[in-house]
Design an enzyme around this catalytic site. Structure first.
Site, PDB file in Angstrom:
ATOM      1  N   GLY A 103       0.851  -1.208   0.000  1.00 12.80           N
ATOM      2  CA  GLY A 103       0.000   0.000   0.000  1.00 12.80           C
ATOM      3  C   GLY A 103       0.879   1.247   0.000  1.00 12.80           C
ATOM      4  N   HIS A 104       1.864   1.285   0.907  1.00  8.72           N
ATOM      5  CA  HIS A 104       2.797   2.419   0.939  1.00  8.72           C
ATOM      6  C   HIS A 104       3.538   2.533  -0.399  1.00  8.72           C
ATOM      7  CE1 HIS A 104       2.882   1.466   5.440  1.00  8.72           C
ATOM      8  NE2 HIS A 104       2.472   2.723   5.407  1.00  8.72           N
ATOM      9  N   GLN A 128      -0.077  10.626  18.146  1.00 11.46           N
ATOM     10  CA  GLN A 128      -1.334  10.152  17.582  1.00 11.46           C
ATOM     11  C   GLN A 128      -1.790   8.819  18.179  1.00 11.46           C
ATOM     12  OE1 GLN A 128       0.497   9.973  13.490  1.00 11.46           O
ATOM     13  NE2 GLN A 128      -0.894   8.251  13.255  1.00 11.46           N
TER      14      GLN A 128
HETATM   15  O1  PAF Z   1      -1.024   7.088   8.124  1.00 14.65           O
HETATM   16  C1  PAF Z   1       0.032   7.137   8.800  1.00 14.65           C
HETATM   17  O2  PAF Z   1       0.907   6.300   8.698  1.00 14.65           O
HETATM   18  C2  PAF Z   1       0.214   8.255   9.805  1.00 14.65           C
HETATM   19  O3  PAF Z   1      -0.994   8.606  10.385  1.00 14.65           O
HETATM   20  C3  PAF Z   1       0.919   9.505   9.225  1.00 14.65           C
HETATM   21  C4  PAF Z   1       0.089  10.143   8.127  1.00 14.65           C
HETATM   22  C5  PAF Z   1       2.281   9.100   8.671  1.00 14.65           C
HETATM   23  C6  PAF Z   1       1.143  10.550  10.307  1.00 14.65           C
HETATM   24  O4  PAF Z   1       1.925  10.065  11.339  1.00 14.65           O
END
Ligand code: PAF
Length: 284
Positions: free
Chosen positions: A38-39, A63
């Site tokens: 996905g990445h 987060q």
């Molecule tokens: O989706 C993610 O992996 C994270 O939420 C992000 C956008 C890299 C922010 O830390």
């Protein structure tokens, strides 16, 4: 060649200033590592659209609302760098915490409204953490374009709104969710599933696809929601945080897809929280 790993903001700025001075555009793919296909699809999209590509790897403590979740998050930097080799990205920005949150850091970026529902309602503070770190990553990388997966659709909406509201000069681009063969949406968290749980995990997208089909035939969501949750329960999910039909534009609840809509789900399986969302065709 393994891409150069940049650890500090001054080193990153030196590179990005040079690239912009040469007239090159910069794309950024923000990640927390544990890279999967996905990445890599985001990296491919960035390579196709930009002259220079930076992949950021930073597990953002702000987060996570549970310390155990942060501690368990997979960290695989060496393997990540090897996976990026074939894309010839220009830099991997893997800062330590002081580059992102220096001592005395006191700023919070908070997007209101759309963060009150779905993951925002179940993970207090999560989207403030995301909006704050993404603002930093945008300003630190000076990116012209940024690439995010639709798998985290609410996150994509939050980041787009944040960039628009703060006049950040970056185009935030959403890219389609990439799935395993059995339909499971790719996620770094899938690494945390045992073999048994991994087999059960496919039921999330299976149930969602079935419900999307029912909605397309005009069945009201209220008639199928409870049944879908029961199916997940029987498949081994221990609790369902949400299973909802919402509008794509503002995330308001819908009972029928009378406008562009998506089904959103978050459910726990063997201690791992899985999320997914799928497009639902507008009913005629
Ligand atoms: O989706 C993610 O992996 C994270 O939420 C992000 C956008 C890299 C922010 O830390």
């Amino acid at each position: 060649m393994i891409p150069p790993i940049v650890r500090t903001l001054p080193a990153l700025r030196k590179a990005t200033r040079n690239w912009h001075a040469q007239g090159d555009t910069i794309g950024v793919v923000p990640t927390m590592g544990a890279l999967h296909d996905g990445h890599l699809s985001l990296v491919a999209a960035a390579k196709a659209a930009c002259d220079r590509v930076i992949v950021t790897i930073f597990v953002n403590p702000k987060q996570f609302n549970q310390a155990a979740d942060l501690a368990a998050y997979p960290r695989t930097e060496e393997a990540d760098a090897r996976k990026l080799e074939r894309f010839a990205v220009d830099a991997v920005y893997a800062p330590d915490i002081t580059q992102i949150y220096p001592e005395g850091f006191a700023t919070n970026v908070s997007v209101t409204g759309m963060t009150d529902v779905l993951c925002g309602a179940h993970r207090p503070g999560h989207f403030d953490g995301v909006a704050t770190v993404v603002t930093k990553l945008f300003t630190q990388t000076s990116a012209d374009k940024a690439f995010f997966g639709e798998k985290d659709f609410q996150q994509l909406m939050v980041v787009q709104r944040m960039a628009r509201d703060l006049d950040l000069p970056v185009d935030v681009i959403g890219c389609p969710t990439i799935r395993e063969e059995d339909g499971l949406a790719m996620s770094s968290r899938n690494l945390l599933l045992s073999d048994r749980a991994r087999v059960k995990a496919q039921h999330l997208s299976e149930v969602m696809t079935e419900v999307a089909g029912q909605l397309a035939q005009g069945v009201p969501f209220a008639n199928v929601q409870a049944d879908a949750v029961t199916k997940l329960d029987l498949a081994g999910f221990t609790s369902v945080d949400y299973f909802e039909l919402r509008a794509c534009t503002d995330l308001k609840l819908l009972d029928q897809p009378t406008e562009p809509a998506r089904l959103f789900a978050a459910a726990w399986l063997a201690g791992v929280r899985l999320i997914d969302n799928i497009d639902v065709p507008v009913a005629r």
